[in-house]
Design a protein around this motif. Structure first.
Motif, PDB file in Angstrom:
ATOM      1  N   LEU A 333       0.801  -1.209   0.000  1.00 61.50           N
ATOM      2  CA  LEU A 333       0.000   0.000   0.000  1.00 61.50           C
ATOM      3  C   LEU A 333       0.839   1.266   0.000  1.00 61.50           C
TER       4      LEU A 333
ATOM      5  N   CYS B  33      -1.933   9.023   2.267  1.00 54.57           N
ATOM      6  CA  CYS B  33      -2.117   7.585   2.407  1.00 54.57           C
ATOM      7  C   CYS B  33      -2.834   6.997   1.198  1.00 54.57           C
ATOM      8  N   ASP B  35      -5.929   7.656   0.338  1.00 51.93           N
ATOM      9  CA  ASP B  35      -7.361   7.451   0.491  1.00 51.93           C
ATOM     10  C   ASP B  35      -8.025   8.596   1.241  1.00 51.93           C
ATOM     11  N   CYS B  58      -8.635   3.173  -3.291  1.00 55.95           N
ATOM     12  CA  CYS B  58      -8.537   1.917  -4.039  1.00 55.95           C
ATOM     13  C   CYS B  58      -9.915   1.313  -4.257  1.00 55.95           C
ATOM     14  N   SER B  60     -11.260  -1.260  -3.023  1.00 53.14           N
ATOM     15  CA  SER B  60     -11.924  -1.677  -1.800  1.00 53.14           C
ATOM     16  C   SER B  60     -12.441  -0.475  -1.026  1.00 53.14           C
ATOM     17  N   ALA B  61     -11.763   0.668  -1.144  1.00 55.00           N
ATOM     18  CA  ALA B  61     -12.240   1.884  -0.488  1.00 55.00           C
ATOM     19  C   ALA B  61     -13.546   2.344  -1.130  1.00 55.00           C
ATOM     20  N   LYS B  99      -6.625  -5.042   3.046  1.00 57.20           N
ATOM     21  CA  LYS B  99      -7.617  -4.063   2.624  1.00 57.20           C
ATOM     22  C   LYS B  99      -8.677  -3.810   3.691  1.00 57.20           C
ATOM     23  N   HIS B 101      -8.469  -2.152   6.356  1.00 61.86           N
ATOM     24  CA  HIS B 101      -8.484  -0.764   6.840  1.00 61.86           C
ATOM     25  C   HIS B 101      -9.353   0.143   5.977  1.00 61.86           C
ATOM     26  N   CYS B 102      -9.582  -0.232   4.731  1.00 56.46           N
ATOM     27  CA  CYS B 102     -10.442   0.602   3.880  1.00 56.46           C
ATOM     28  C   CYS B 102     -11.858   0.627   4.458  1.00 56.46           C
ATOM     29  N   LEU B 105     -12.011   2.973   7.352  1.00 56.49           N
ATOM     30  CA  LEU B 105     -12.156   4.329   6.861  1.00 56.49           C
ATOM     31  C   LEU B 105     -13.636   4.664   6.628  1.00 56.49           C
TER      32      LEU B 105
HETATM   33  S1  FES Z   1      -8.002   2.917   0.852  1.00 51.79           S
HETATM   34 FE1  FES Z   1      -5.948   2.480   1.387  1.00 51.79          FE
HETATM   35  S2  FES Z   1      -5.710   0.619   0.347  1.00 51.79           S
HETATM   36 FE2  FES Z   1      -7.793   0.877   0.227  1.00 51.79          FE
END
Ligand code: FES
Ligand SMILES: Cc1ncc(COP(=O)(O)O)c(C=O)c1O
Ligand SMILES: Cc1ncc(COP(=O)(O)O)c(C=O)c1O
Ligand code: FES
Lengths: 389, 142, 389, 142
Positions: A333, B33, B35, B58, B60-61, B99, B101-102, B105
């Motif tokens: 990432l 970061c 995102d 990304c 997944s976000a 993923k 952590h998305c 968020l």
């Molecule tokens: S928002 Fe950081 S990798 Fe998905």
């Protein structure tokens, strides 16, 4: 899905038909162990390796006794750095100079070597990814044992002035290692003219098989083995040789050398059309890497306000393969260390896509991909909270 | 790498867009970061009547934002504040470990928008009493 | 020459048809880089590797997360020894125990590690090539970090009591590395039951391609990388994976596991006929290795008063491939360190020939080879000045 | 690995065997090193009328012995003593570098047999005045 557009040739390439044909002979027909010189089958394998060594040597203007086969670019990079560092272990010299934009096989090896007392200087690059020769000169100390600088960068394609770097290294009596994994087949390599002492190569970036590479070690260079054991590779790299892979590597090199100039010219022209296409069709983009001193197949842009992975996923839906950052790190990432080193901010770095064209890429492909990118970027920007910044 | 549900929400994200005169707006994440998520809420009678999102991030976000908005749409603010990233992950049929952590968020973006609503209206939302908007200077990327 | 008799399967094996077929898919069709998870082609390669890892893991009763692919047995041996030694660098533990009959990939690595402060104890073997468990126990000190003992010897075929060795290692809290390059496919390997912490494997000894191998690393074992760089192999072994080779390796393992018992039984019976044939037809021979605890395909004799190379050359004239000493050293002039360790004098060691039968070997082949050997040995003995000693 | 000539002399070695009542016998090498050569000479009027050899050794050792015997057969002892390993190698069309010492062995075997003849007959052969038979305890393998 109908047509596929493979535009990630810097990650790996399709293995060429002629390469496969050559390799196939060494599976169930000439399968002898090349160390077994006392019978026919073993001798056939040995001959094949000798022949391959000659082809690779000729391609970079080396002597065949200076070529060693390895399991790939990463092993070669590790060997060069650890081999030279360990040959100097406890002997006074403990300093390596490299750049901030090397492949992880170089950077992580340097980090690792710290525990053995090795100190590394990481040279900066400018916004095009070019190192500063003055900074290099200033970094050299009496402790410096090795300079390791890549010929061409895998992400942004920037080509370094290796010949000038080689002259500086020679002048100061410091060994020069060059990671030529991406440069091979795209840039003329001449280890004599360019004063290169160690050179890393990998087959799968130019139509050869994966898991095989090479190392040029100039005669007389003191380097420890990375893999000890049997007497293969003239005692310098143990392990039964992957004969089929070696033969495939050499075939790929042979093919690359055959139409080198025409190939480079064709790719360069396509690449320039691609770059123009993106610039003219999509606003708020930044070309990464050097405008002219760049690999003939590399098209790397940052698309502001959008993130790379979502672009790649949408491209995949249209059968287009590309990459964000380098293939090795696209599972991670962190934004690419290369893009950050060129001065991009994190946000912009996150929105970077590398297309690397190949032999099969056509002008029509490029038009299609540019139009697809235009649509994708528009769509994602519409979704983005930072579109209006 | 992604489940069918993730790909569906990524390809056809629900509730994309911004909102004029939103009752609550929350933004989390940081371009550093890679995102940023922004959530807009239209709240009527303690019920989330409409929700929109904008995401820079990304696949997944984007999918997580889309799923989160679906999960809170029509719900009361007290229900919405209880939305966890785990619920988002489950609704998406799972996310690769890197993923997850998305989805966190997405949870935070919802909470942040509700907090904004609470601040603007002076309301106290159970569970947000101690909510602290993340300080931009103190960001740690995942 | 009409028929060929390949009896050097310990040096390398013919690649099996099914293995080649499997590999061919990964050259120009599924050629993606497994690190590229964001498009179809990359995912296909990743799946292939995951699947291969599972097959290899099952074969030795390991978890798939404990399997790492390498470029072969030599790299695995180097990794095990250097990885553990460097993980303990400057941390107090610096002692390795191994045997006098290990492969050079182990022995030369131990020698090399001396310069980093590592001390090695080389265990003796008896005349059958067996280590003494008491000597092993006595050799263990508080500094001992690793025991490295091969499962089965490549030259004389002797199989060590690995389970008992594993128990001793476990009892003393010392890591156990096992070189299973020759044992794989011939002896049941169970890393749990046998208390093995690290295990080296190589594909080309059981019908797979050359230049690919594997390493089992028990979860929790502290080991440094041998090759640093990209995040491949869960960050433990960098380098773009040789997908085609990995797939070929796994296919060979799958085939080996399928008819394991029948295969071993068949080879054992042929081997015993071969051994009896030599003993009954040629005087003044000595069977090297253990009479029963030996690889099912290994037939190694010393033929007094004659020298190995001349035998091999005459065998080659009849289309028979065999080896004197191990393949890796047959280019050298020193008598095999393994045979010397079993107590053979130099002269006798020089006259040793290893036949290693394979799947294709028949009873008729063996009769023919025995008769040929009889003639060759008689002929050379007639030429020898020491025939009457 | 070996030339045609080497293979020919290995496959069909000339002058193999022992000799009763030889006028000179020389043996060099050591089983420890994997090679022993023994040369028998029949000498008449300072001419080598017949020669035989026995060799325990590699293919190149056998070929070198065979070639060496051919090269000295019919020659005078003064010619024979000048036989060099280089001449043997050349006559064989070359030897692999690691195998050159096998030809040295052949040269020494011839010299040793001539020395034996000289000792037995009290003759002085030019070039062998300082010849020292190699001490078995002092052997260094190649
Ligand atoms: S928002 Fe950081 S990798 Fe998905
Ligand atoms: C016991 C043993 N260990 C290690 C090796 C080395 O394996 P590779 O040739 O795959 O490097 C071999 C094969 O030569 C072997 O027999
Ligand atoms: C510049 C550079 N160096 C080294 C490597 C590593 O090569 P390989 O994948 O063959 O180990 C790569 C490819 O990923 C590369 O692009
Ligand atoms: S006699 Fe020693 S190798 Fe030929």
């Amino acid at each position: 899905m109908s047509k596929k557009f493979y535009l990630d040739n810097a990650a790996t390439t399709r293995v060429k038909k002629e390469v496969i044909d050559e390799m196939l002979k060494y599976f169930d027909e000439k399968y002898g162990n090349p160390s077994s010189q006392l019978y026919e089958l073993g001798r056939r394998s040995k001959e094949a390796i000798d022949n391959a060594r000659k082809i690779v040597a000729d391609f970079i203007n080396a002597d065949e006794k200076e070529i060693y086969f390895t399991a790939g670019g990463s092993e070669s990079d590790n060997w060069a750095l650890k081999g030279v560092a360990f040959a100097n272990f406890n002997k006074g010299k403990n300093h390596i100079i490299t750049t901030k934009i090397e492949h992880h096989a170089v950077l992580h090896t340097c980090e690792y070597l710290e525990k053995f007392g090795v100190k590394t200087t990481y040279l900066d690059v400018d916004k095009y990814g070019m190192i500063d020769l003055e900074q290099l000169k200033e970094a050299i100390t009496p402790e410096t044992m090795l300079i390791s600088i890549m010929f061409a960068n895998n992400e942004i394609g920037t080509i370094q002035p290796i010949e000038q770097i080689g002259e500086i290294a020679k002048e100061h009596g410091v060994l020069l290692h060059v990671d030529a994994v991406q440069a091979m087949g795209a840039v003329k390599i001449d280890v004599k003219k360019q004063h290169i002492d160690l050179l890393s190569m990998s087959a799968h970036k130019l139509g050869g098989p994966k898991g095989i590479g090479g190392m040029f070690i100039r005669k007389g260079v003191k380097i420890d083995n990375l893999i000890h054991g049997g007497g293969q590779e003239r005692g310098k790299r143990a392990g039964t040789e992957g004969v089929q892979n070696i033969v495939g590597f050499a075939k790929a090199v042979e093919l690359a050398s055959k139409d080198f100039d025409a190939h480079v010219k064709k790719l360069t022209s396509l690449r320039n059309k691609f770059i123009e296409g993106i610039k003219n069709n999509i606003p708020d983009v930044i070309l990464n890497g050097h405008p002219t001193m760049r690999l003939p197949n590399n098209v790397n842009f940052s698309y502001k306000y959008v993130e790379g992975e979502s672009i790649l996923l949408l491209l995949d839906m249209d059968g287009i393969s590309a990459s964000s950052g380098s293939a090795c790190t696209s599972g991670s990432l962190d934004p690419s260390h290369v893009l950050l080193a060129t001065g991009l901010d994190h946000g912009t770095a996150h929105g970077s896509i590398r297309f690397t064209i190949g032999e099969e890429t056509t002008e029509e492909d490029i038009s299609f991909v540019v139009q697809t990118m235009k649509g994708i970027v528009e769509r994602l920007r519409m979704m983005s909270p930072i579109k209006n910044d | 790498m992604y489940t069918e549900a993730v790909m569906d929400h990524f390809r056809n994200p629900r509730n994309v867009g911004s909102m004029e005169n939103a009752d609550g707006v929350g933004q989390v994440g940081n371009p550093k970061c890679g995102d940023i998520m922004k959530i807009y809420l239209k709240i009527n009678d303690e019920t989330i009547e409409d929700v929109k999102f904008e995401t820079f991030g990304c696949g997944s976000a984007i999918a997580s934002s889309s799923m989160a908005t679906e999960l809170i749409k029509g719900k009361s603010i007290n229900e919405a504040v209880e939305l966890t990233n785990k619920a988002v992950v489950e609704a998406l049929g799972g996310l690769p470990p890197v993923k997850v952590h998305c989805s966190v968020l997405a949870e935070q973006a919802v909470k942040s928008a509700l907090f904004d609503y609470a601040q603007k209206t002076g309301k106290v939302i159970k569970g947000l009493e101690n909510y602290e908007p993340i300080d931009d200077d103190d960001i740690h990327c995942h």
